[in-house]
Design an enzyme around this catalytic site. Structure first.
Site, PDB file in Angstrom:
ATOM      1  N   CYS A  16      26.679  -1.051  52.696  1.00  0.00           N
ATOM      2  CA  CYS A  16      27.932  -1.079  51.928  1.00  0.00           C
ATOM      3  C   CYS A  16      27.719  -0.776  50.446  1.00  0.00           C
ATOM      4  O   CYS A  16      28.682  -0.677  49.690  1.00  0.00           O
ATOM      5  CB  CYS A  16      28.601  -2.436  52.097  1.00  0.00           C
ATOM      6  SG  CYS A  16      28.721  -2.934  53.821  1.00  0.00           S
ATOM      7  N   CYS A  64      38.410 -12.274  55.013  1.00  0.00           N
ATOM      8  CA  CYS A  64      37.585 -11.145  55.460  1.00  0.00           C
ATOM      9  C   CYS A  64      38.248  -9.836  55.040  1.00  0.00           C
ATOM     10  O   CYS A  64      39.462  -9.675  55.189  1.00  0.00           O
ATOM     11  CB  CYS A  64      37.471 -11.134  56.984  1.00  0.00           C
ATOM     12  SG  CYS A  64      36.886 -12.689  57.699  1.00  0.00           S
ATOM     13  N   LYS A 108      38.885  -6.922  49.715  1.00  0.00           N
ATOM     14  CA  LYS A 108      39.827  -7.672  50.539  1.00  0.00           C
ATOM     15  C   LYS A 108      41.178  -6.989  50.661  1.00  0.00           C
ATOM     16  O   LYS A 108      41.751  -6.897  51.760  1.00  0.00           O
ATOM     17  CB  LYS A 108      40.012  -9.083  49.938  1.00  0.00           C
ATOM     18  CG  LYS A 108      41.054  -9.936  50.642  1.00  0.00           C
ATOM     19  CD  LYS A 108      40.613 -10.259  52.050  1.00  0.00           C
ATOM     20  CE  LYS A 108      41.750 -10.746  52.937  1.00  0.00           C
ATOM     21  NZ  LYS A 108      42.548  -9.627  53.468  1.00  0.00           N
ATOM     22  N   HIS A 161      37.806  -1.549  52.287  1.00  0.00           N
ATOM     23  CA  HIS A 161      36.357  -1.406  52.227  1.00  0.00           C
ATOM     24  C   HIS A 161      35.871  -0.283  53.143  1.00  0.00           C
ATOM     25  O   HIS A 161      35.277  -0.528  54.188  1.00  0.00           O
ATOM     26  CB  HIS A 161      35.702  -2.753  52.602  1.00  0.00           C
ATOM     27  CG  HIS A 161      34.220  -2.755  52.526  1.00  0.00           C
ATOM     28  ND1 HIS A 161      33.488  -1.948  51.678  1.00  0.00           N
ATOM     29  CD2 HIS A 161      33.283  -3.482  53.210  1.00  0.00           C
ATOM     30  CE1 HIS A 161      32.202  -2.185  51.836  1.00  0.00           C
ATOM     31  NE2 HIS A 161      32.053  -3.101  52.772  1.00  0.00           N
TER      32      HIS A 161
END
Lengths: 391, 391
Positions: free
Chosen positions: A86, A209, A331, A335
């Site tokens: 990431c 998440c 969030k 992402h």
């Protein structure tokens, strides 16, 4: 060594885009980036490109860097795909700085793209999962949410951090994201919604998440020798830092801190000659809300264990002393793995040039971006200075 | 900008190693590399790492750089995985040069690893295939061998190149590889064997195609500021060049030349202040024997169309004026994708320090390495100078 400046930055909207390809998505980001260069720029001015991408299941695995850049018209330009889970395009921006400082390039494209909602390859979703530690975590059944749930549980046990504090992070992220037209989940959420949502991995609920998103982002980095050709309001990359760590949580001494973040931040602060007290706003890696609390502590915004209090006190809200994730963060903004790090720099670029619209941080002069790979196996931090600092 | 030097280089044997993992394989290469540093080196001296790897199907997809470096004891070191198909670790060496020249690192590890014979993931072999152009070549049924067969056919049609010349390349590669204890296919082959072998993709026979191999290789690059701590016989990286191109053959103006090679070579020669006439030996990217002929021409070792004659005349044999692929090349030494580029530099390091044993090129002072991604979508060239040039 020559200083490096961001002369342009841009991105696509983040979300689910079944009719787009990784190439068309990156092209949108690229065009938004070149359009942001005050005096304009030709593709032919770009000397080098670094593309962050973890995987594009079912499409192009090898040469996916050149496959992207050929589609935006960068012919012949040395192009490399970088992968650090990431943190891929956070590292891409750092490589752009190295390329500029090395004297081997004057203008460098750094960006990233990920198409995560396309599951046309049956293994794609699986692949994203094995960006954490494969042998001892994933194959034992632990998901990413599970790893961060363990981190959250440990932080709660060690420091008394509360789940409601995680929810307040989520509420803040969504409040900011609702002001960002590019956000994947650009709606507000209430504390009750965050608290009452289904549990993904105890103690984390759905609102703790980040989503899986499609998206792309890019940054143009130029050397001090050419920066004035392109803009009078460049954003200086004052400090960069990066570090790795054991990929698996079980290899760490503590579950309540990411040493890679600490080390990357120390390096970046030292290079920039600033400290956390000088930072006006930050984009941090909140793949899970507990990760944002760890970031507060590891970046030095507060003492270890005090991250929960920082959000309680409203310090990191848009109106607070140190706004964090004005973009909405992972969030709410979303992402898309490979795009995230460059997207953070894009937000900082807008803030430092006063172009952040409804979510503008007044007087922002020093911004920080923080991008994490996996659960802390890699981290990269940039300290960015607005045009007024330089003037 | 600071000069960069190779202070150590090493590699594993190439071959089929079902009991090894990508981590253990790289560790072998790393230990061989550190052992080659004259005055020794501690892992703690290494400031940065770049790992070339295309895929490790079924194991670690994200963070595979840190997953490798943690296994050799590089704790905290910024580590990035690079991918440029078969040119991955050639680009890793180039990134090491950028890192050193940028002033952000003094000692950099650049290497690569690939485990190609492990098909435990049912998609692994497929993934390696999609390192060429996916949408218009692979999904239309064209394999890598098919692409290079088209290149060979075009070269034959345009220049009268003969299949027997391709076979003579293979005979030379195997003659050299038979002198290399690390070679995957370290046996001699006769012209009759090369000519008579089964056709893989007409006109290419089995002996015109490299094998798929497991293996790892690594290089340690140091800045001029610290090089003397480690060795009195460093190998200077005098020139580096890289370029990209359209990933698919159909995007090129010609099938008989790789523009990325030409551009990369021009850049490297210019930086080094030398020309092809100054090169004493070269390791070139002979994934298929026709690729070696293209390399002769694109690197300027002969005029376009005269590559076949160069091997006819014996110029590129070990005894010739310009020995090429003394290691055995991809054909005989093997081609573990991510390892190949660093492995080429490893061979040049040995040649330039006079450590190449039975395949030593007498008086070698200037060496060139040439690493290609896909069928020319990426290329990277290094010009290396032996200790005596520097003295």
């Amino acid at each position: 060594m020559r200083d490096a400046y961001v002369i342009g930055a841009g991105g696509s909207q983040y979300g689910a885009f079944p009719t787009e390809s990784y190439r068309s998505m990156f092209r949108t980001a690229f065009e938004s980036t070149t359009a942001s260069v005050d005096n304009g720029i030709d593709a032919g001015d770009i000397d080098e490109a670094f593309i962050g991408m973890i995987s594009i299941g079912g499409r192009q695995l090898g040469l996916s860097g050149p496959a992207v850049t050929e589609h935006v018209g960068l012919h012949g330009v040395p192009t490399t795909r970088l992968e650090n889970a990431c943190a891929a395009s956070g590292y891409a921006v750092r490589q752009a700085v190295q390329a500029v400082r090395s004297g081997m390039a004057d203008v460098v494209l750094a960006g990233g793209v990920e198409m995560m909602t396309d599951l046309s390859s049956d293994t794609t979703r699986y692949w994203f999962g094995v960006s954490g530690e494969t042998e001892w975590e994933r194959m034992a059944g632990t998901t990413f949410s599970g790893v961060y749930a363990q981190i959250a549980s440990a932080h709660m046990a060690e420091y008394g951090t509360e789940r409601e504090q995680l929810s307040k992070i989520a509420v803040k992220s969504h409040a900011n994201g609702a002001l960002n037209p590019d956000a994947h989940l650009g709606f507000e959420c209430s504390l009750e919604q965050a608290e009452g949502a289904g549990v993904v991995a105890d103690p984390l609920t759905l609102y703790h998440c980040c989503p899986t998103s499609d998206g792309a982002a890019a940054v143009l980095v130029a050397s001090e020798d050419v920066v004035e050709q392109y803009t009078d309001t460049p954003v200086r990359i004052a400090g960069v830092g990066a570090a790795s760590d054991g990929v698996g949580l079980f290899q760490r001494d503590s579950y309540t801190s990411l040493p890679a973040t600490k080390q990357a931040a120390e390096t970046a602060y030292e290079m920039a000659g600033v400290g956390p007290e000088d930072v006006d706003f930050a984009e941090v890696h909140d793949c899970f809300s507990i990760a944002e609390i760890l970031a507060y502590e590891d970046l030095g915004f507060c003492e270890p264990g005090e991250g929960g209090q920082l959000i309680e006190d409203g310090v990191t809200t848009l109106e607070g002393d140190l706004p964090v994730n004005t973009s909405g963060g992972l969030k709410s903004k979303g992402h898309p793995i490979g795009a995230t790090g460059a997207g953070q720099v894009y937000e900082a670029f807008k803030q430092l040039r006063g172009d952040a619209g409804d979510r503008q941080v007044e007087g922002a002069q020093v911004g920080l971006t923080h991008n994490v790979g996996g659960s802390g196996g890699a981290a990269v931090v940039h300290v960015l200075e607005g045009p007024e600092v330089d003037a």
